[in-house]
Design a protein around this motif. Structure first.
Motif, PDB file in Angstrom:
ATOM      1  N   ASP A  79      57.665  55.496  66.678  1.00 19.44           N
ATOM      2  CA  ASP A  79      57.295  55.520  65.263  1.00 19.44           C
ATOM      3  C   ASP A  79      57.150  54.087  64.760  1.00 19.44           C
ATOM      4  OD1 ASP A  79      57.257  58.273  64.942  1.00 19.44           O
ATOM      5  OD2 ASP A  79      59.402  58.377  64.507  1.00 19.44           O
ATOM      6  N   VAL A  80      56.039  53.802  64.143  1.00 22.10           N
ATOM      7  CA  VAL A  80      55.817  52.478  63.560  1.00 22.10           C
ATOM      8  C   VAL A  80      56.173  52.573  62.074  1.00 22.10           C
ATOM      9  CG1 VAL A  80      54.117  50.689  63.083  1.00 22.10           C
ATOM     10  CG2 VAL A  80      54.071  51.921  65.275  1.00 22.10           C
ATOM     11  N   VAL A  81      57.165  51.811  61.663  1.00 15.98           N
ATOM     12  CA  VAL A  81      57.713  51.944  60.311  1.00 15.98           C
ATOM     13  C   VAL A  81      57.258  50.751  59.460  1.00 15.98           C
ATOM     14  CG1 VAL A  81      59.796  52.258  58.940  1.00 15.98           C
ATOM     15  CG2 VAL A  81      59.720  53.117  61.294  1.00 15.98           C
ATOM     16  N   LEU A  82      56.592  51.078  58.376  1.00 17.62           N
ATOM     17  CA  LEU A  82      55.975  50.072  57.512  1.00 17.62           C
ATOM     18  C   LEU A  82      56.969  49.559  56.475  1.00 17.62           C
ATOM     19  CD1 LEU A  82      53.474  48.618  56.406  1.00 17.62           C
ATOM     20  CD2 LEU A  82      52.815  50.738  55.274  1.00 17.62           C
ATOM     21  N   ARG A  83      57.264  48.284  56.547  1.00 18.60           N
ATOM     22  CA  ARG A  83      58.135  47.658  55.556  1.00 18.60           C
ATOM     23  C   ARG A  83      57.488  46.345  55.086  1.00 18.60           C
ATOM     24  NH1 ARG A  83      59.621  51.965  55.430  1.00 18.60           N
ATOM     25  NH2 ARG A  83      61.712  52.862  55.598  1.00 18.60           N
ATOM     26  N   GLY A  84      56.294  46.509  54.499  1.00 16.60           N
ATOM     27  CA  GLY A  84      55.554  45.364  53.965  1.00 16.60           C
ATOM     28  C   GLY A  84      55.722  45.298  52.458  1.00 16.60           C
ATOM     29  N   TYR A  85      55.935  44.101  51.936  1.00 14.41           N
ATOM     30  CA  TYR A  85      56.214  43.901  50.516  1.00 14.41           C
ATOM     31  C   TYR A  85      55.301  42.794  49.990  1.00 14.41           C
ATOM     32  CZ  TYR A  85      60.216  46.678  51.869  1.00 14.41           C
ATOM     33  OH  TYR A  85      61.001  47.692  52.371  1.00 14.41           O
ATOM     34  N   SER A  86      54.237  43.212  49.320  1.00 18.93           N
ATOM     35  CA  SER A  86      53.237  42.258  48.823  1.00 18.93           C
ATOM     36  C   SER A  86      53.873  41.163  48.000  1.00 18.93           C
ATOM     37  CB  SER A  86      52.207  42.974  47.948  1.00 18.93           C
ATOM     38  OG  SER A  86      51.287  43.641  48.753  1.00 18.93           O
ATOM     39  N   GLY A  87      53.495  39.941  48.281  1.00 24.40           N
ATOM     40  CA  GLY A  87      53.924  38.803  47.484  1.00 24.40           C
ATOM     41  C   GLY A  87      55.252  38.209  47.904  1.00 24.40           C
ATOM     42  N   LEU A 107      65.195  37.863  52.342  1.00 24.62           N
ATOM     43  CA  LEU A 107      66.610  37.701  52.683  1.00 24.62           C
ATOM     44  C   LEU A 107      67.490  38.474  51.697  1.00 24.62           C
ATOM     45  CD1 LEU A 107      68.187  36.160  54.834  1.00 24.62           C
ATOM     46  CD2 LEU A 107      68.214  34.166  53.317  1.00 24.62           C
ATOM     47  N   LYS A 108      67.090  38.494  50.447  1.00 28.37           N
ATOM     48  CA  LYS A 108      67.857  39.220  49.422  1.00 28.37           C
ATOM     49  C   LYS A 108      67.839  40.734  49.648  1.00 28.37           C
ATOM     50  CE  LYS A 108      68.981  35.961  46.321  1.00 28.37           C
ATOM     51  NZ  LYS A 108      70.404  35.634  46.158  1.00 28.37           N
ATOM     52  N   VAL A 109      66.752  41.246  50.215  1.00 21.64           N
ATOM     53  CA  VAL A 109      66.580  42.705  50.282  1.00 21.64           C
ATOM     54  C   VAL A 109      66.819  43.288  51.680  1.00 21.64           C
ATOM     55  CG1 VAL A 109      64.941  42.703  48.360  1.00 21.64           C
ATOM     56  CG2 VAL A 109      64.062  42.563  50.707  1.00 21.64           C
ATOM     57  N   LYS A 110      67.126  42.449  52.643  1.00 19.64           N
ATOM     58  CA  LYS A 110      67.163  42.922  54.037  1.00 19.64           C
ATOM     59  C   LYS A 110      68.084  44.115  54.257  1.00 19.64           C
ATOM     60  CE  LYS A 110      70.567  39.446  55.504  1.00 19.64           C
ATOM     61  NZ  LYS A 110      71.063  39.234  54.105  1.00 19.64           N
ATOM     62  N   GLU A 111      69.192  44.171  53.538  1.00 14.62           N
ATOM     63  CA  GLU A 111      70.126  45.297  53.724  1.00 14.62           C
ATOM     64  C   GLU A 111      69.526  46.610  53.230  1.00 14.62           C
ATOM     65  OE1 GLU A 111      73.100  45.328  55.078  1.00 14.62           O
ATOM     66  OE2 GLU A 111      73.741  43.225  55.143  1.00 14.62           O
ATOM     67  N   LYS A 112      68.578  46.496  52.276  1.00 16.24           N
ATOM     68  CA  LYS A 112      67.954  47.719  51.760  1.00 16.24           C
ATOM     69  C   LYS A 112      66.725  48.123  52.586  1.00 16.24           C
ATOM     70  CE  LYS A 112      69.420  47.074  46.976  1.00 16.24           C
ATOM     71  NZ  LYS A 112      69.023  46.498  45.675  1.00 16.24           N
ATOM     72  N   VAL A 113      66.191  47.170  53.328  1.00 13.97           N
ATOM     73  CA  VAL A 113      64.971  47.433  54.095  1.00 13.97           C
ATOM     74  C   VAL A 113      65.285  48.208  55.377  1.00 13.97           C
ATOM     75  CG1 VAL A 113      63.172  46.304  55.471  1.00 13.97           C
ATOM     76  CG2 VAL A 113      63.735  45.448  53.165  1.00 13.97           C
ATOM     77  N   PHE A 114      66.404  47.850  55.995  1.00 13.62           N
ATOM     78  CA  PHE A 114      66.724  48.434  57.309  1.00 13.62           C
ATOM     79  C   PHE A 114      67.862  49.447  57.185  1.00 13.62           C
ATOM     80  CE2 PHE A 114      64.741  44.336  58.166  1.00 13.62           C
ATOM     81  CZ  PHE A 114      63.758  44.733  59.056  1.00 13.62           C
ATOM     82  N   PRO A 115      67.883  50.420  58.104  1.00 10.15           N
ATOM     83  CA  PRO A 115      68.948  51.426  58.038  1.00 10.15           C
ATOM     84  C   PRO A 115      70.318  50.797  58.288  1.00 10.15           C
ATOM     85  CG  PRO A 115      67.636  51.702  60.041  1.00 10.15           C
ATOM     86  CD  PRO A 115      66.946  50.678  59.208  1.00 10.15           C
ATOM     87  N   PRO A 116      71.367  51.394  57.764  1.00 10.16           N
ATOM     88  CA  PRO A 116      72.703  50.836  57.933  1.00 10.16           C
ATOM     89  C   PRO A 116      73.143  50.893  59.400  1.00 10.16           C
ATOM     90  CG  PRO A 116      72.815  53.009  56.923  1.00 10.16           C
ATOM     91  CD  PRO A 116      71.373  52.650  57.002  1.00 10.16           C
ATOM     92  N   PRO A 117      74.063  50.021  59.794  1.00 10.76           N
ATOM     93  CA  PRO A 117      74.467  49.981  61.205  1.00 10.76           C
ATOM     94  C   PRO A 117      75.039  51.310  61.684  1.00 10.76           C
ATOM     95  CG  PRO A 117      75.886  48.576  59.832  1.00 10.76           C
ATOM     96  CD  PRO A 117      74.768  49.037  58.985  1.00 10.76           C
ATOM     97  N   GLU A 118      75.721  52.030  60.791  1.00 15.91           N
ATOM     98  CA  GLU A 118      76.361  53.281  61.228  1.00 15.91           C
ATOM     99  C   GLU A 118      75.348  54.381  61.556  1.00 15.91           C
ATOM    100  OE1 GLU A 118      76.843  51.768  58.365  1.00 15.91           O
ATOM    101  OE2 GLU A 118      76.624  53.129  56.648  1.00 15.91           O
TER     102      GLU A 118
END
Lengths: 237, 237
Positions: free
Chosen positions: A35-43, A50-61
């Protein structure tokens, strides 16, 4: 369940599922394998990323380590500070530190995930003047190819320092005569041919990381493997 | 994390991320709001789909109820039993029962998930003879438009019976003069214009189910919402 490949970047990533886009081409290539997962954020620049990385990726658990993450930032960081996109500018040294921090975050969360950095593309300053994002009477482009090149160089330095893979898109694209209009639609974003370059480079780099159609198992029996005389046999397990 | 929209179907789904494809167009449309998950299996009919459903979708304990699931089967079920794709044929009554079972499975697993059935597209028999899948000297197409229409009708009946939404692609496409070559590349699979029809129908049906860019929250601040004078303020929470 299928493994995932994340595309984390700015508008060049957010737009990558439009017609002829490199993200859609990747999803099509891996249509039965990943699965190719799109996490592109214009601008976005690396400071915001760096501020949003925890919200972009699934939690470690979640235990859901991706196969690979593409990290494709720099085009906005390299906006010139005194021009109309100055609010997106990130100083070169901070760009480098931010990228290092993003890589460290991903490595800590998923030690086995392959990380591939992609440099910003080259800039066609004429294209930027022809297709301005803002009303601007200065007559000067808000991005230059020279600045993009400095950020590309730092991106490669980060990859070497962190021991991860990188694609030097800035250099690669400029090897082709006519790259300015052939690969860039507005001096910054990609044409269909520009998208093809990114797709080919990404596929090649993934292959070097042992991620390819040859190494990934297909999800469920392929039609060519199903015995026409006894189709259900393929579905017994 | 972003909600998901699953595309569950046969080759018309598996190929939907190729250039101009309806799946890629959906992913592009929802680029900041939802993940479009490709679960297309070339050649599959509802009999095989029913066998693999537990492997296609995440387990109930993942708690990851999709926003919506498109169920797009029938083109292979409708292959004529005595011709060269006969091993893919599923009798009409069994097709109906299989679809009912797939819907029941999805409803039980995720009561809140919107389910949208898509009928098989029409068949251009001339196109099938021009682009045969197998060496076949019979001079007869392995699919007919009449058979596809019977399966489409049953698909709509299942949707009505189960209280879920449906797209009558078989009828919709035939409303346009020249659909045979305009929408179908080989009498069965979709051209770029055929893909556009599917995309528009799916978007419209999702909107009726309250799934649209107006109802879904964007994942992270949009560039237009970021204050150029204080960008980091948008990232404080």
């Amino acid at each position: 369940m299928r493994p995932k490949i994340y595309l984390f970047g700015d508008s060049i990533t957010e737009e990558s599922f439009s017609d002829g886009g490199w993200g859609a081409a990747l999803a099509n290539h891996f249509s039965r394998t990943a699965d190719v997962v799109l996490r592109g954020y214009s601008g976005y620049n690396t400071r915001w990323a760096l501020k949003v990385k925890e919200k972009v990726f699934p939690p470690p658990e979640s235990g859901d380590a991706p196969l690979a993450v593409m990290v494709f930032f720099g085009a906005n960081d390299a906006s010139l500070p005194e021009r109309c996109s100055g609010f997106q500018h990130v100083p070169l040294e901070e760009y480098k530190q931010n990228l290092v921090a993003i890589v460290a975050f991903l490595k800590k969360r998923w030690p086995s995930t392959r990380i591939i950095l992609i440099t910003p593309p080259p800039i066609d300053e004429d294209g930027r003047l022809l297709h301005p994002f803002f009303d601007d009477s200065s007559g000067l482009p808000e991005r230059t190819n020279e600045a993009a090149g400095s950020y590309a160089k730092q991106c490669l330095a980060v990859a070497a320092e962190c021991g991860v893979s990188a694609i030097d898109l800035w250099r690669k694209m400029q090897q082709f005569p006519g790259w300015q209009k052939g690969y860039l639609s507005d001096g910054l974003h990609l044409t269909a041919n520009g998208n093809k370059v990114v797709f080919e480079e990404v596929i090649g780099r993934l292959r070097e990381e042992q991620i390819s159609l040859e190494t990934l198992p297909a999800d469920l029996p392929l039609i060519a493997e199903i015995n026409p005389n006894d189709p259900l046999k393929s579905f017994e397990n």
